[in-house]
Every structure is written in C-alpha cells, then in structure tokens.
Design a protein around this motif. Structure first.
Motif, PDB file in Angstrom:
ATOM      1  N   ILE A 198       0.836  -1.208   0.000  1.00 35.40           N
ATOM      2  CA  ILE A 198       0.000   0.000   0.000  1.00 35.40           C
ATOM      3  C   ILE A 198       0.866   1.252   0.000  1.00 35.40           C
ATOM      4  O   ILE A 198       0.534   2.257  -0.650  1.00 35.40           O
ATOM      5  N   ALA A 199       1.997   1.207   0.677  1.00 41.58           N
ATOM      6  CA  ALA A 199       2.884   2.364   0.757  1.00 41.58           C
ATOM      7  C   ALA A 199       3.605   2.646  -0.554  1.00 41.58           C
ATOM      8  O   ALA A 199       4.019   3.788  -0.805  1.00 41.58           O
ATOM      9  N   VAL A 203       1.429   1.742  -6.325  1.00 35.16           N
ATOM     10  CA  VAL A 203       0.017   1.485  -6.041  1.00 35.16           C
ATOM     11  C   VAL A 203      -0.747   2.797  -5.887  1.00 35.16           C
ATOM     12  O   VAL A 203      -0.354   3.664  -5.109  1.00 35.16           O
ATOM     13  N   SER A 204      -1.844   2.921  -6.628  1.00 38.16           N
ATOM     14  CA  SER A 204      -2.662   4.135  -6.578  1.00 38.16           C
ATOM     15  C   SER A 204      -4.003   3.933  -5.890  1.00 38.16           C
ATOM     16  O   SER A 204      -4.653   4.894  -5.497  1.00 38.16           O
ATOM     17  N   VAL A 218      -7.051  -2.179   6.763  1.00 40.00           N
ATOM     18  CA  VAL A 218      -6.564  -1.810   5.430  1.00 40.00           C
ATOM     19  C   VAL A 218      -6.990  -0.393   5.064  1.00 40.00           C
ATOM     20  O   VAL A 218      -6.214   0.368   4.470  1.00 40.00           O
ATOM     21  N   ALA A 219      -8.206  -0.007   5.439  1.00 36.28           N
ATOM     22  CA  ALA A 219      -8.655   1.364   5.173  1.00 36.28           C
ATOM     23  C   ALA A 219      -7.784   2.380   5.906  1.00 36.28           C
ATOM     24  O   ALA A 219      -7.486   3.460   5.384  1.00 36.28           O
ATOM     25  N   ALA A 220      -7.361   2.030   7.132  1.00 38.12           N
ATOM     26  CA  ALA A 220      -6.478   2.919   7.890  1.00 38.12           C
ATOM     27  C   ALA A 220      -5.141   3.085   7.172  1.00 38.12           C
ATOM     28  O   ALA A 220      -4.599   4.199   7.104  1.00 38.12           O
ATOM     29  N   GLY A 223      -5.619   5.274   4.142  1.00 33.83           N
ATOM     30  CA  GLY A 223      -5.671   6.672   4.562  1.00 33.83           C
ATOM     31  C   GLY A 223      -4.298   7.201   4.930  1.00 33.83           C
ATOM     32  O   GLY A 223      -3.943   8.335   4.593  1.00 33.83           O
ATOM     33  N   LYS A 224      -3.511   6.393   5.617  1.00 31.71           N
ATOM     34  CA  LYS A 224      -2.167   6.794   6.033  1.00 31.71           C
ATOM     35  C   LYS A 224      -1.316   7.187   4.835  1.00 31.71           C
ATOM     36  O   LYS A 224      -0.567   8.178   4.885  1.00 31.71           O
ATOM     37  N   TYR A 225      -1.439   6.423   3.757  1.00 30.49           N
ATOM     38  CA  TYR A 225      -0.613   6.679   2.575  1.00 30.49           C
ATOM     39  C   TYR A 225      -1.377   7.415   1.467  1.00 30.49           C
ATOM     40  O   TYR A 225      -0.893   7.535   0.350  1.00 30.49           O
TER      41      TYR A 225
END
Length: 455
Positions: A198-199, A203-204, A218-220, A223-225
């Motif tokens: 995810i980072a 990945v978009s 996973v949603a967190a 959002g983080k990235y």
C-alpha cells in the motif's frame, strides 16, 4: 544461515487433506512484482479500448471453456458444491464480457454547458492492490479486476491463503488471453507485507472484500498513505416478510438466500424479520424447506451445500449458535457439526440482543425475528451496524418502494433474491464499507476524473 520460507496450505475442507502448498514471496521477490506492475502500467495505460476489449473477451472465452476444471478447483479449495462453483466461473466470464462491451462508452469524455469548452476525461490511476476473500474466489476477483483493467489500470491481487490455487489459475488465464505480463499479478504475501504494498508509489488504489476487522485495518493504511480505497465488508442482511407477502414463495427464496454457498456470503439473508400475524406460518414453511436440505460431499449429486471453508469458521458458527440458545433463541432444526460440515440450521424467537442478531453469521444458520408490525420490522432491520443489502416481501409494490427508501442499506430487493449484477452498482454503508463495484459507477472508482477547460 538458512532462511525459513513461510508456506500457505490449501486444505480441502470436506476431506481435511492438504491439496497444495504455496510459498510466500520474499520481500525481494515482492519488490520485483511491484517493479513489473510499474513497467506494465506505463504501456497498458496507452492501449486502446479495442485492444483491451479483445483480450478481455478472450479471457471470458477461456473461463467459459475451462469452467468445469476451474469449478472443480474452487470446490476442492473452499468447498462449495460443484454446480455453484461452475456457475461462479460463468458469472465471472459474463462480467468480463460486460466490461469489454461497455467500458469505452462508460468512460467517454463528458462535456459541460459553459461559455468555454469544458469537459471531464477519465484517466487510469495506476496499480490497484486488491485483497480478496475465499468464499467467491473467482467472482470477487473478476468483479473488480475486469473494470479496473478495462479502464487502463493494472492490478496486484493478494488472495486468501486457502485459495491460492484459484489466484494462480486466474493469473494464468489472463496471460493465456494475451494480457501483457504484469497487467494482472497474483502476489502470495503475508499480512505483515501488506503495508509495504500500500505504501509503494506504484500502487494508486486499494480494494478489499472481507471482514469488518480487515477492512478497518486496510482502510487505515490506505488513509495513512493517501490512497483511494473501496471497502466491501460484512453484512447481516434483513429479509423482511410483511402480512401480505406470498409466504410460500418467500420461504423458498429465503432458504436459497440463506443457504447458497453454505451461507458464506456477505449478501446472504441472515435476519428473517417477520410480522407477528404471519410469523408462525412462515416459520413452519421455512423449517420444512430447511429440513430437506442435504449437506455433505460437494462433488456428490443431490447435495445442496458443502462444508464451510475452514475449520475455524465452523467453530465460530457453533459458538454463536450455542450462545444464541443460552440467550433465549429456540432451535427449530439442525445445529450439528462435524469438522467443517455444518448442518443447515434454523433458530426462532431471536431478539435484538442475541449474539446471532448482533454478529454476522457466516454459514448455514438462519434466524427468525418476530416484529409487531411493518414499522417495527423496518426499525429492527435498521438496528444494526451493517448496511449491505436487504429484501422486502409484500404484494403492495408501491408501498414496498416507499419502504425501500427507509431501509439503511446499499441495496434493497423487493420480492426477489438479493444478488449482484454487473449492470447495477453494488456496495454498502455503515460498517459494511464504502464505495461501489460493478456498473458504470464501479469502473469509475479507480480512475482520475480530470476536468479540462479550454478558453
């Protein structure tokens, strides 16, 4: 110094035998997969809709030609009866055809009525990272992948560890259909590696179908990235039967809606909310139809439902059933379990404080909740943290259309089985997630809607 390689095992849930073992990617191997996605996207994004459609139609042909073999793979890995598994492959192929035929017009430029030339264009975003569950190992994947790839994106799939064979078969089919290497990749990774994917700048977007807990985590990270995400999570769908419903038809559909795929679907009806006037009659009809269902070997003819996908899932369902009875629910039929084999079960007189009301029950366990009247039925249906789908049964269709607007859910079906359809947006609200899959809405989730203004 040797390095221990982690292995995921595919275990046949009916026989409990190991049918395959799959090595988890090392971090170095994962990095190479990400680089391949980046390279593939640079070329794929410039392909024409016609080029994409030709390959997507070919993929559909491959899936249809191999449906028996692929269906057997599904059955062996996660346990659904073979006819349902074959049907899943056919539905997945149909979704490929749908987007092959409609993606270009769905993503055509849109013009606005302004004094200057203004329009919106839809550009692909990049690599879409998908985390998918085991219960519909082909449909869940093709449901997101066909529109994402037709839009010009590429994708990385982390499938559930018990259906890695299905993930590999899907990747193989994409390559056989002529898609360039890297457009669709299955990546056999463990949970600690998810954040690094995810980072990654490659990945978009992130899409997940799974549990509320997995979705929250996973949603967190998305959002983080700052990555676009779509979450299709749990459900405890209400199946509302009003006084004037066709009870025979409602009971027949109720059994199918609860027991399809051995009850392992987010959109399976789970809470059967019946008005008091017809509750006894409906409960008797429902019970009669549940009692005749045969659970067993999913490859055997005459079997209506196979085992649950994993032993831990069967154990959890047993725990929920036992506690529901302690809390006052009454067992009507079923309730026995042998390893992953769970007998079709019906409990009555469930209330809103019961564990099988409050929690999602992922298996062949149906619950009847008795409502005072129509308004109370709607109130009970909405008294839940999930809001994926619902059904209303009544002969008054005009009244049903009014009631449908009062239901807190992403989908409401009247006098029908709740189901997903390529032509119709699908998704939920509340703890059932956000975003939509399928239809024109679904293909636009992972594109850049870019406004272009020309003076």
């Amino acid at each position: 110094m040797s390095t221990t390689v982690k292995i995921f095992k595919s275990i046949n849930p009916f026989t409990q035998t190991v049918i395959a073992e799959h090595e988890v990617l090392s971090n170095s191997e994962l990095g190479q997969k990400l680089k391949l996605s980046e390279f593939a996207f640079k070329n794929w994004r410039n392909s024409t809709f016609q080029e994409r459609a030709e390959k997507m139609k070919k993929l559909a042909e491959i899936l249809k030609a191999d449906k028996e073999k692929l269906g057997l793979l599904i059955t062996n890995e996660m346990g659904k009866i073979l006819p349902e598994a074959i049907s899943e492959v056919e539905k997945s192929a149909g979704n490929c055809d749908f987007y092959a035929e409609n993606a270009e017009k769905m993503l055509k430029d849109e013009y606005y009525d302004t004094p200057f030339k203004s329009m919106s264009v839809y550009d692909p975003m990049g690599a879409v990272f998908a985390i998918m569950p085991w219960n519909y190992p082909f449909w869940q994947v093709l449901r997101y992948a066909a529109p994402a790839i037709m839009a010009g994106n590429v994708t990385l799939l982390k499938h559930a560890p018990n259906v890695v064979g299905c993930a590999k078969a899907i990747e193989k089919a994409f390559l056989e259909a002529g898609f360039p290497e890297g457009v669709f990749q299955q990546i056999n990774i463990d949970i600690p590696q998810v954040e690094s994917v995810i980072a990654s700048d490659v990945v978009s977007g992130v899409t997940l179908t799974g549990s509320e807990m997995a979705g929250s985590s996973v949603a967190a990270l998305a959002g983080k990235y700052i990555k676009k995400s779509v979450m299709e999570l749990g459900g405890s769908d209400a199946f509302i039967i009003l006084n004037d419903a066709d009870l025979e038809k409602a009971a027949a559909v109720a059994v199918k809606s609860r027991m399809l795929n051995a009850g392992q679907a987010c959109i399976c009806a789970k809470r059967f909310i019946v008005t008091e006037k017809v509750a006894d009659e409906f409960a008797a009809l429902f019970a009669d139809k549940v009692k005749v269902l045969q659970q067993g070997n999913p490859l055997q003819q005459g079997i209506h439902l196979g085992p649950l996908g994993r032993i831990d899932l069967a154990e959890k369902l047993s725990y929920q059933l036992e506690n529901s009875l302690k809390q006052g629910a009454e067992l009507v039929t079923g309730g026995e379990r042998d390893h992953c084999n769970f007998q079709p079960t019906l409990v009555d007189f469930v209330d809103c404080n019961n564990i099988v009301f409050k929690e999602e029950t992922f298996g062949p366990l149906a619950t009847i909740i008795r409502a005072k009247d129509e308004n109370n039925a709607i109130e009970i249906a909405n008294n839940h943290r999930y809001g994926l789908a619902s059904a209303i049964w009544t002969e008054d269709r005009e009244r049903a259309s009014i009631l449908a607007r009062k239901i807190e859910a992403g989908n409401v079906f009247v006098n029908s089985l709740v189901r997903s359809d390529s032509r119709i947006p699908f998704g939920g609200i509340k703890k059932s997630g956000y975003g939509r899959e399928l239809s024109e809405i679904g293909i636009k989730e992972f594109v850049n809607m870019k406004s272009v203004i020309i003076e």
